[in-house]
Design an enzyme around this catalytic site. Structure first.
Site, PDB file in Angstrom:
ATOM      1  N   ASN A 209     -71.751  18.863  58.891  1.00  0.00           N
ATOM      2  CA  ASN A 209     -71.418  17.476  58.563  1.00  0.00           C
ATOM      3  C   ASN A 209     -71.260  16.675  59.849  1.00  0.00           C
ATOM      4  O   ASN A 209     -71.487  17.198  60.942  1.00  0.00           O
ATOM      5  CB  ASN A 209     -70.150  17.412  57.700  1.00  0.00           C
ATOM      6  CG  ASN A 209     -68.978  18.106  58.367  1.00  0.00           C
ATOM      7  OD1 ASN A 209     -68.531  17.719  59.442  1.00  0.00           O
ATOM      8  ND2 ASN A 209     -68.474  19.166  57.729  1.00  0.00           N
ATOM      9  N   ASP A 278     -67.646  22.687  51.978  1.00  0.00           N
ATOM     10  CA  ASP A 278     -67.234  23.114  50.637  1.00  0.00           C
ATOM     11  C   ASP A 278     -68.183  24.170  50.072  1.00  0.00           C
ATOM     12  O   ASP A 278     -67.799  24.940  49.187  1.00  0.00           O
ATOM     13  CB  ASP A 278     -67.190  21.915  49.691  1.00  0.00           C
ATOM     14  CG  ASP A 278     -66.097  20.926  50.068  1.00  0.00           C
ATOM     15  OD1 ASP A 278     -65.031  21.378  50.517  1.00  0.00           O
ATOM     16  OD2 ASP A 278     -66.322  19.706  49.921  1.00  0.00           O
ATOM     17  N   LYS A 288     -86.616  33.292  61.074  1.00  0.00           N
ATOM     18  CA  LYS A 288     -86.869  31.888  60.773  1.00  0.00           C
ATOM     19  C   LYS A 288     -87.743  31.746  59.521  1.00  0.00           C
ATOM     20  O   LYS A 288     -88.779  32.400  59.389  1.00  0.00           O
ATOM     21  CB  LYS A 288     -87.571  31.218  61.960  1.00  0.00           C
ATOM     22  CG  LYS A 288     -87.907  29.751  61.720  1.00  0.00           C
ATOM     23  CD  LYS A 288     -88.633  29.158  62.912  1.00  0.00           C
ATOM     24  CE  LYS A 288     -89.055  27.721  62.601  1.00  0.00           C
ATOM     25  NZ  LYS A 288     -89.809  27.118  63.727  1.00  0.00           N
ATOM     26  N   PHE A 322     -56.042  16.078  55.328  1.00  0.00           N
ATOM     27  CA  PHE A 322     -56.836  14.883  55.583  1.00  0.00           C
ATOM     28  C   PHE A 322     -57.767  14.655  54.401  1.00  0.00           C
ATOM     29  O   PHE A 322     -58.253  15.613  53.785  1.00  0.00           O
ATOM     30  CB  PHE A 322     -57.672  15.032  56.858  1.00  0.00           C
ATOM     31  CG  PHE A 322     -56.982  14.548  58.101  1.00  0.00           C
ATOM     32  CD1 PHE A 322     -57.456  13.433  58.789  1.00  0.00           C
ATOM     33  CD2 PHE A 322     -55.859  15.193  58.583  1.00  0.00           C
ATOM     34  CE1 PHE A 322     -56.822  12.984  59.930  1.00  0.00           C
ATOM     35  CE2 PHE A 322     -55.223  14.753  59.728  1.00  0.00           C
ATOM     36  CZ  PHE A 322     -55.704  13.645  60.409  1.00  0.00           C
ATOM     37  N   LYS A 336     -55.060  14.473  45.830  1.00  0.00           N
ATOM     38  CA  LYS A 336     -55.159  15.642  46.704  1.00  0.00           C
ATOM     39  C   LYS A 336     -53.785  16.050  47.233  1.00  0.00           C
ATOM     40  O   LYS A 336     -53.474  17.251  47.341  1.00  0.00           O
ATOM     41  CB  LYS A 336     -56.100  15.321  47.864  1.00  0.00           C
ATOM     42  CG  LYS A 336     -56.452  16.502  48.754  1.00  0.00           C
ATOM     43  CD  LYS A 336     -57.535  16.105  49.765  1.00  0.00           C
ATOM     44  CE  LYS A 336     -57.954  17.285  50.638  1.00  0.00           C
ATOM     45  NZ  LYS A 336     -59.040  16.910  51.585  1.00  0.00           N
ATOM     46  N   LYS A 340     -52.694  19.865  45.977  1.00  0.00           N
ATOM     47  CA  LYS A 340     -52.713  20.927  46.982  1.00  0.00           C
ATOM     48  C   LYS A 340     -51.347  21.189  47.597  1.00  0.00           C
ATOM     49  O   LYS A 340     -51.221  21.896  48.590  1.00  0.00           O
ATOM     50  CB  LYS A 340     -53.759  20.607  48.052  1.00  0.00           C
ATOM     51  CG  LYS A 340     -55.141  20.394  47.411  1.00  0.00           C
ATOM     52  CD  LYS A 340     -56.286  20.633  48.332  1.00  0.00           C
ATOM     53  CE  LYS A 340     -57.607  20.544  47.546  1.00  0.00           C
ATOM     54  NZ  LYS A 340     -58.792  20.826  48.340  1.00  0.00           N
TER      55      LYS A 340
END
Length: 401
Positions: A209, A278, A288, A322, A336, A340
């Site tokens: 990301n 995730d 490859k 975060f 969240k 959590k």
């Protein structure tokens, strides 16, 4: 609190320079060791001899006047300082620093120091409000410079408004308050995660990301400055390890899960700023993958939810998560926080300019389980880190953890 502190006082060419003499005297009375640098313009208002008599140290005036042939004066002084004070800080010196100009003893020393720098601006009210001055002040703020805001009142030029150098007592009070905050996390064991993870497809490809790790690294840096024992678990980033931080490098979500859980029990505060994948490829190959005609399908499987695992197993730890969102940010962040079992959550809207991945600034909202809400406007990530840790320390104390 200033006893034994090594302070470099930079005095520039404004009428308020006379107050710097009183400031030097009060700093010395507090037990600080003060060394003064004066610009040529400052010497038009006050003399070096005044500062030398009060500080009991030679005054620095000229970059090329090397008082010890074994040392380069401006580098030695830059390294010596615990922190810098510029009082008064004129529009000229503010402009120099913001634009990287180092052409005299003061500006070259400032360019070389790693110490915290406090600026106490003093100038005509219209000068202070000028767009160039405000732009330069904002630039310095984004770099982590600290400010002692000018007071309002009658100015030497005859105007009434903001631009008067703060009184020495206020400057000293600000310094002592700052030093007190630097001890707020003394001895606390803090575990921080930062950066992205990389999930291998083949030897040359992976899923990842846009996280740069800058926010997590800023938190680690500030936490160490506040006296904490910091362990930083970092995904692959191109950032230097902050001073006094124990860094552990990982690559995958599975590796980050393992390392964080192995340090969890011994940590008092956990701040999970990493952007962990995730999902990961269900199967990887050791050679490859060659290009073929048609579409390519890769089956993904869920990675372990590190934050959920920590929330499920925490006892006395203070857990901060975060949430980087693109819409309904407060709703998702609040959900969240509860789901959590977090003590606090930092939420940022990735669609806002100057916030999110890759940039040096951020804009966030901090929510706590005790229903406190703090909104921190756009500022450098180091400043945001300072604000987050300040509120975490306060909330931690109120909860008795």
């Amino acid at each position: 609190m200033l006893a034994g502190k090594r302070i470099v006082l930079g005095v520039t060419g404004g009428i308020a320079a006379y107050k710097a003499i009183a400031l030097t005297s009060k700093l010395v009375q507090k037990g600080a060791e003060v060394k003064v640098i004066m610009t040529e313009s400052a010497k038009k208002f006050v003399t070096p001899l005044s500062f030398q008599a009060i500080s009991r140290n030679a005054v620095y005036e000229d970059t090329f006047d090397e008082k010890d042939d074994k040392r380069i004066a401006h580098i030695d002084l830059a390294d010596w300082a615990d922190f810098f004070i510029l009082a008064p800080a004129t529009a000229n010196i503010i402009g120099k620093i913001a634009n990287g100009i180092a052409d005299d003893m003061l500006s070259t020393t400032l360019m070389a120091t790693q110490a915290d720098v406090y600026l106490a601006p003093a100038m005509n009210v219209h000068m202070y409000q000028h767009p160039a001055v405000q732009k330069n002040l904002n630039t310095l703020a984004s770099w982590g410079f600290l400010f002692i805001e000018p007071g309002e009142g009658y100015l030497a030029c005859g105007y009434v408004g903001k631009g008067r150098l703060e009184e020495p007592e206020t400057i000293i009070s600000t310094l002592e308050s700052s030093l007190s905050k630097k001890q707020m996390l003394k001895g606390k064991r803090i575990l921080i995660s930062a950066g992205p993870t990389q999930e291998k497809i083949d030897p040359v490809r992976y899923f990842t990301n846009h996280s740069s790790g800058k926010m997590g690294y800023a938190i680690a840096e500030v936490a160490a400055q506040l006296g904490a024992q910091v362990t930083l678990v970092s995904g692959p980033v191109s950032l230097e390890t902050p001073p006094n931080v124990n860094r552990i490098d990982v690559t995958t979500a599975a590796e980050m899960y393992q390392v964080i859980n192995s340090h969890f029990e011994d940590s008092e505060i956990i701040i999970k700023a990493a952007a962990v994948a995730d999902y990961r490829p269900k199967q990887t190959v050791d050679q490859k993958m060659k290009k073929k005609d048609g579409e390519l399908s890769i089956t993904l499987e869920r990675t372990n939810d590190i934050l959920q695992s920590l929330g499920d197993h925490k006892t006395n730890q203070y857990l901060v998560g975060f949430a980087a969102e693109t819409h309904d940010v407060l709703e998702f962040g609040t959900e969240k926080l509860k789901k959590k079992n977090l003590d606090a959550i930092v939420i940022n809207d990735l669609t806002k300019p100057g916030a999110g991945f890759g940039v040096d600034t951020n804009e966030v909202t901090l929510l706590t389980r005790t229903e406190k809400k703090f909104t921190f406007p756009v500022a450098s990530k180091k400043q945001i880190a300072q604000q987050i840790l300040n509120e975490v320390a306060i909330d931690l104390g109120e909860q008795g953890k």
